[in-house]
Write a protein that holds these residues in place. Sequence first.
Motif, PDB file in Angstrom:
ATOM      1  N   GLY C  64       0.794  -1.220   0.000  1.00 26.34           N
ATOM      2  CA  GLY C  64       0.000   0.000   0.000  1.00 26.34           C
ATOM      3  C   GLY C  64       0.831   1.276   0.000  1.00 26.34           C
ATOM      4  N   TRP C  65       2.159   1.169  -0.049  1.00 30.05           N
ATOM      5  CA  TRP C  65       2.994   2.372  -0.096  1.00 30.05           C
ATOM      6  C   TRP C  65       3.157   2.803  -1.542  1.00 30.05           C
ATOM      7  CZ3 TRP C  65       4.761   4.716   4.305  1.00 30.05           C
ATOM      8  CH2 TRP C  65       4.650   3.966   5.508  1.00 30.05           C
ATOM      9  N   ALA C  66       2.730   4.002  -1.841  1.00 28.97           N
ATOM     10  CA  ALA C  66       2.799   4.443  -3.234  1.00 28.97           C
ATOM     11  C   ALA C  66       4.222   4.889  -3.576  1.00 28.97           C
ATOM     12  CB  ALA C  66       1.835   5.613  -3.456  1.00 28.97           C
ATOM     13  N   ALA C  67       4.535   4.862  -4.835  1.00 27.92           N
ATOM     14  CA  ALA C  67       5.822   5.366  -5.302  1.00 27.92           C
ATOM     15  C   ALA C  67       5.859   6.855  -5.046  1.00 27.92           C
ATOM     16  CB  ALA C  67       5.985   5.068  -6.783  1.00 27.92           C
ATOM     17  N   PRO C  68       6.999   7.474  -4.858  1.00 34.68           N
ATOM     18  CA  PRO C  68       8.336   6.870  -4.884  1.00 34.68           C
ATOM     19  C   PRO C  68       8.786   6.318  -3.533  1.00 34.68           C
ATOM     20  CG  PRO C  68       8.527   9.231  -4.749  1.00 34.68           C
ATOM     21  CD  PRO C  68       7.064   8.930  -4.764  1.00 34.68           C
ATOM     22  N   LEU C  69       7.969   6.475  -2.479  1.00 39.78           N
ATOM     23  CA  LEU C  69       8.413   5.965  -1.178  1.00 39.78           C
ATOM     24  C   LEU C  69       8.391   4.445  -1.151  1.00 39.78           C
ATOM     25  CD1 LEU C  69       6.859   8.422   1.437  1.00 39.78           C
ATOM     26  CD2 LEU C  69       9.242   8.186   0.675  1.00 39.78           C
ATOM     27  N   GLY C  70       7.293   3.883  -1.612  1.00 43.72           N
ATOM     28  CA  GLY C  70       7.174   2.423  -1.607  1.00 43.72           C
ATOM     29  C   GLY C  70       7.741   1.821  -2.870  1.00 43.72           C
ATOM     30  N   ILE C  71       7.785   0.507  -2.838  1.00 44.53           N
ATOM     31  CA  ILE C  71       8.205  -0.211  -4.048  1.00 44.53           C
ATOM     32  C   ILE C  71       6.961  -0.538  -4.852  1.00 44.53           C
ATOM     33  CG2 ILE C  71       9.122  -2.401  -4.885  1.00 44.53           C
ATOM     34  CD1 ILE C  71      11.071  -2.297  -2.524  1.00 44.53           C
ATOM     35  N   VAL C  72       7.022  -0.277  -6.160  1.00 47.12           N
ATOM     36  CA  VAL C  72       5.856  -0.582  -6.989  1.00 47.12           C
ATOM     37  C   VAL C  72       6.221  -1.649  -8.001  1.00 47.12           C
ATOM     38  CG1 VAL C  72       4.741   1.652  -6.780  1.00 47.12           C
ATOM     39  CG2 VAL C  72       6.443   1.278  -8.564  1.00 47.12           C
ATOM     40  N   TYR C  73       5.236  -2.414  -8.389  1.00 47.69           N
ATOM     41  CA  TYR C  73       5.391  -3.346  -9.515  1.00 47.69           C
ATOM     42  C   TYR C  73       4.608  -2.771 -10.675  1.00 47.69           C
ATOM     43  CZ  TYR C  73       7.689  -7.028  -6.860  1.00 47.69           C
ATOM     44  OH  TYR C  73       8.588  -7.745  -6.146  1.00 47.69           O
TER      45      TYR C  73
END
Lengths: 128, 483, 494
Positions: C64-73
């Motif tokens: 549930g962490w959105a980019a750019p903080l989280g990792i996205v696929y």
Amino acid sequence: MTSLLAQWNYFLVIILMMLGFYAVIARGNMVKKMIGLNIFQTSVFMLYISMGKVSNGTAPILTGDSSTVYSNPLPHVLILTAIVVGVATTAVGYALIIRIQESFNTIEDDEIIELMDDDEAASEGRAS
Amino acid sequence: MLHSETLIYALLGLPLVASLGVLLLRKWPNLRDGQAVLIGLLTAACAIEFFARGADGTSLTLLAMTPSLSISFTPEPLGLLFALVAGCLWPLATVYTISYLRGVHEDNQTRFMFFYAIAIHAAMAIALSGNLLTLFVFYEILTFSTYPLVTHKGTEDARQAGRVYLGILVASSVVFLLFGIIGVWVIAGTLDFTAGGILAGKIDPIYVPFLLGLFAFGIGKAALMPLHRWLPAAMVAPTPVSALLHAVAVVKAGVFTVLKVAIYIFGLDFLTSTGASEWLIIVASFSILAASIVALRKTNLKARLAYSTVSQLGYIVLGAALASPLAASGAALHIATHAAGKITLFFCAGAIYVAHHLSDIKDMDGLGRRMPITYGAFALAALSIIGVPPLGGAWSKFMLMGGALDGQHMLVLVVLMVSSLLNLVYLGEIVLRGFFAPAKAGSVADGGYAEAPWACVVPLCITALISILLFFSVDFFILSFTG
Amino acid sequence: MMHHLPILQVIVPLLAAPLIALLRGREIAWLATFIVTGVTFVISLLLYYQVSESGARLVYDLGGWAAPLGIVYVIDAASALVLPIVTGIGFVVTLAARHLVTAEIDQRDHALFFTAWLLTIAGMLGQVTTGDAFNIFVFLEISSLSAYALVAMGAGRDRRALPAAFNYLILGTVGATFYVIGLGLLYMLTGTLNLDDLAVRLADIEQTRAAYMAMAFIALGLFLKMALFPLHFWLVPAYSFAPSAVAALMAATATKVSVYVLVRLMFGVFGIGFVGISEGLGTVLLTLGIIGAFVGTLAAIIETDLKKLFAQSSIAQLGYMAIGIGIMTPAGLAAAFIHLFNHALMKGALFLAIGVIGAQTGRATMRTIEGAGRQIPMTMTAILFGGLALIGVPLTAGFISKLYLIRALLESDFWVLAGLTFVSSALALAYVWKIVEAAWLKPRPEGAPDLYETPMMWLPAWLLVIATIGFGIFASPLINGAVQAAAVFFGGQS
């Protein structure tokens, strides 16, 4: 001049990197190759860690004081992962070296190449 | 009244049916071969009907690979002529093949008959192809389907010959021909054969000779020197294969492609106006003369005929290179007349081999008296190749000369005359030795009447008669190309 | 459920791998692996369908962490095209692994073999799916480490697999480390590791020497991983001494994924506008590509071991992909994607068919296949078709590849290079025909062991052969997919 000296950490990284890389390429002993590889990888870890340092920054643990300057924690996290990967690589590498020692009775590159050529000749002979 | 589309399907499908029939009936050789002959006759009938009716602009897209690339068939006069040649000679060749294979007890007859029919299918598809891609696809299928025929004997010699055969034909086609085709695709944006060509105005005239070179040397089947080596090499194959290679399918597919590309891709006007084909005239002339001289020095009958073919193919390429309507018509006609003549010559060579196991000309002194029918047919066909009336070859040579005159190519006239003389020498020698030289005592040629089996002799008589027929009904076969 | 497909694509094989290590009994381990690869294949097809239907890119935020903080696929047209290749090949090769692994691997090791097998596949899928540059490194190492182990498992038959695996490990690690160095420099410049974010921030900053160095390190590392000439020396021993199933899997997919990652980083992050890309990378790729095409082909011609022969041919084929990328146009990149796809099919078929022979004779050499055309006709015919596709004979997928590659070259006026490409691809005839002559035109030598085949043995290879011919005739879907994939990286330009 000062700016160059101020970047001494990069020079250290480069020296380590070249040392390690040299050992990987130039050494025939597989254990030495692995050690070289480790040094090579470690230099990269240091590159990351040193870039995360912020001048006058402290360890990135919340102090509650809004004026505290923190170092960047992300490179540390990345390198934690990279160290794990490096350890795994080292483990697989040494496992292979042990198996090579068992089957070839040597871990010297050039001797193994000779033995492999013998194997090639033997299998050709079998086929004909 | 048959629909044109039906005829396209028939010409493409019947050889495939025959090949399937060969596989299914492999346990019963007589049935297997009988159905092949019957289907061959049916194919011939369809080809004659289609040619007589002429092209009506029907186009058939079998398969669209991508929006701009498709396997499609668009009959036009030149293609129908080639289909006619291949279709009519196929049943004759089949009868002859059956008799030959049984006469010399070849192994793997089913495999042989199967690939023979596939090769005809590919030749038909080349004849009717509506764009360069289709032509290229079946050009390659023709190469690969004739490979098992060339290496039929499976000996080291045959393998070696197969390597040369495949090496030259595939390498030239995937290096140069495909290059040319993709070049045309990029330049013109289409690959469809169009009357008058598709390149005019789309390419800088400086590059036209190079593009033409990619085609001239990419079509290895046209055996333009120095890409002719595969043709003599393939002589290790059984004689019916040589007949198929030389007269019916392979080399004719090659020169047909050259003509078709010159007329429908480059356009004759475009070639003459840019002078792009001047160099090809010289190369073709060289090919004609050099191959004739090599033929003179060969004493193996099939090798001599092979070099004669190389030389004769030069005529057709020359016709395309002269790029005048008259020369192109002459070249197209030469496809038919040379086919009839050369297949007769090879049938004769095969008949001599079946009856007496001779392949060297020096051993054939006096043989004509033992095999008068075979040698009579040989003489007729030889005269047709040389270009003597009243035989078909006279017309095509005459028209080529006319084409050369049109373009003020006096040197070409000389080349044609010299080459006719050389033809006379190397083909005439065989006939004269056969009929008039005294047989060496104790040689095979010494003895009474001994012809090959009738199934070998009848086809070669028919093809020899066709050569005569071609002279008198030539109107029927002359195509006119404008522009 | 459909929303979670991007993460399921990776997590299913990744989680299944350690579970399979616990399974005892070789049939059950294989069956579980087979089912898992089947599921991943279905997922990748669903993803492809979703992306090509909607034309949009799917972004999945991990935790549930959105980019750019989280990792996205991220699944876009390019990754959606590569995923089915990896999973599809993985599925078919796993089908073949049933008999190949039984023949070649000690029974006690089967569960572990399939664990490493799934980890390799999961690693490759992760590299394609992830939208985070450091994540790519992690997955790269996951797939590589398990691949080293898989290659080393060839030691049961031939001890030379061990040094081959060791050298592969050394060079693979060096390559991956180069990649990390480049990434470190990029991070210093931009402060982000998210691929999209990197692209945005790189466009804003000056094109400094540090940025060039980052590009060079990343490209060099990936050249090593994709075995681009002259960094290809690990590939031939690794493929030829690996167990047959591993050779088939890796030859068909491993280098392809690295090619994809290269494209993703070079075009997706630096972008065609970056001077180092437009001026430097193109020339390098074209030069190395064409040299590699010749070196690989010529080496294949003199090779007598079939696995090595086709491994050398892979060097040549990678050269063609490099050329396609090096043209630096949408058409060239599309041609590279087309060839990436088609070559995976051909090489998969070839290595699976060779595996049928290798599993019986230990090694498939020119000698062991003499006269084999009559004994194992289906297997040898599969090799014939695979070989014809490599040459680029019409109605095979290889023809389509060549057609589009040459067209892209000609459209950019690389006439000489196009000619050289033609010559090198025609030389492929020499090594393919060597095999045909040995298999069909020579008799089986006296005393040579009899070869046999069952439908289960040749079926996997034939599935890929049929795909090769299918995509050679009905090429439109693939071409459209490749054009869309290329458009992902050139979208900003037009």
